[in-house]
Design a protein around this motif. Sequence first.
Motif, PDB file in Angstrom:
ATOM      1  N   TRP A  91     -20.327  36.711  12.968  1.00  0.00           N
ATOM      2  CA  TRP A  91     -21.338  37.710  12.641  1.00  0.00           C
ATOM      3  C   TRP A  91     -22.518  37.124  11.862  1.00  0.00           C
ATOM      4  CZ3 TRP A  91     -20.800  41.667  15.574  1.00  0.00           C
ATOM      5  CH2 TRP A  91     -19.529  42.113  15.963  1.00  0.00           C
ATOM      6  N   LYS A  92     -22.257  36.197  10.939  1.00  0.00           N
ATOM      7  CA  LYS A  92     -23.332  35.624  10.138  1.00  0.00           C
ATOM      8  C   LYS A  92     -24.319  34.854  11.012  1.00  0.00           C
ATOM      9  CE  LYS A  92     -24.204  32.722   6.085  1.00  0.00           C
ATOM     10  NZ  LYS A  92     -23.589  31.895   5.014  1.00  0.00           N
ATOM     11  N   ARG A  93     -23.790  33.981  11.867  1.00  0.00           N
ATOM     12  CA  ARG A  93     -24.662  33.223  12.765  1.00  0.00           C
ATOM     13  C   ARG A  93     -25.381  34.151  13.729  1.00  0.00           C
ATOM     14  NH1 ARG A  93     -21.744  28.819  16.448  1.00  0.00           N
ATOM     15  NH2 ARG A  93     -20.629  30.719  17.035  1.00  0.00           N
TER      16      ARG A  93
END
Length: 259
Positions: free
Chosen positions: A70-72
Motif C-alpha cells: 500500500w505504501k509504494r
Amino acid sequence: MVRIFIFLIIAGFVAGLLASVAGLASLASYPALLMVGLPPVIANVTNTTALVFSGIGSMASSIKELKGNWKRLGVYVGLSLVGSIGGSILLLMAPAASFEKVVPFFILVAGILLWMSGRKKDVSTRKLKAANVTAEKHFWVSFISLAGIVLVGAYTGYFGAAGGVIFLAILSIIMDDKFTVVNATKNAIAFIGNLVAAIIFIFKSHIDWLYVIPLGFGLLIGGYTGPIIVRHANIHLLRVLISLAAFGLAIYLFITAYF
C-alpha cells in the motif's frame, strides 16, 4: 435502444478484461461508443467515466496481490494523479486530436518494454538492480521512472487510449515483483486516475450517462474477471500476447493518424 444496451454490455465486458489483464480497455470501449454515435470528445469522457467501474471490479479482485504494497502504491498513485489532473484539464481546453500523431509511438515503446520484461531471464530486472549499484545511477533510474509515471498519468487523463499498457510497461521495469502484483498495481493506478478524471469531467464536460450504465456494467464484470485469469495464465505468454496487441494497436493508430 435495447440492442445498443446489449452491445455496450458485451463491449464493456471485453474492455474490462482487456483493462485488467492488459491495460487496453479503450481498444474495445472507445470504438464501441463511436459506433453508437457519440462524437470523439464526448466518447472519450464517457469512456473514462465508465472505466471507473472496471477499476472497481479489478480492485475488488486484486486485494490479495495489493496486500503489503500500500505504501509504494500510494506513491505511484499520487504521482499519477498529478499528471492525470493536468491531462484532464488540458483535454477540456484543447482537442484530443493534437495527441494523435504521438500516441502510436508511446504505445510502440510500451510494447517493446513489455516484450523485454517478459523474457524468461527477466533481463529488465537484472539491469535495474545493476543500475542501483551506485548512488548516482540509483537517482537517475528512480527519477526517470517516477517522472514516467507522472507523464503517463497526464497522457491517460488527456487521451487515455492504451494508457494502462504503458503503465504496465513502466511498472514491469521498475518493480521487482511477480507479474500478478505488477498488474494489480497497474489496475489500482488506472482506477484512481480514471476516478479523478471522471469527477473533473462531471463538473466541466458532458457525459452521456445513458451509455455509461450498460458499458459500466460490462466493465465491472470484465474488470473483476481479469485478475482471476492473470493468476492462472502463463505469465510469459501473457506478456508476449499483450506486447503483440500493443504493436498491432500502434500500427493501426499510426495509419489512422498519418494516412
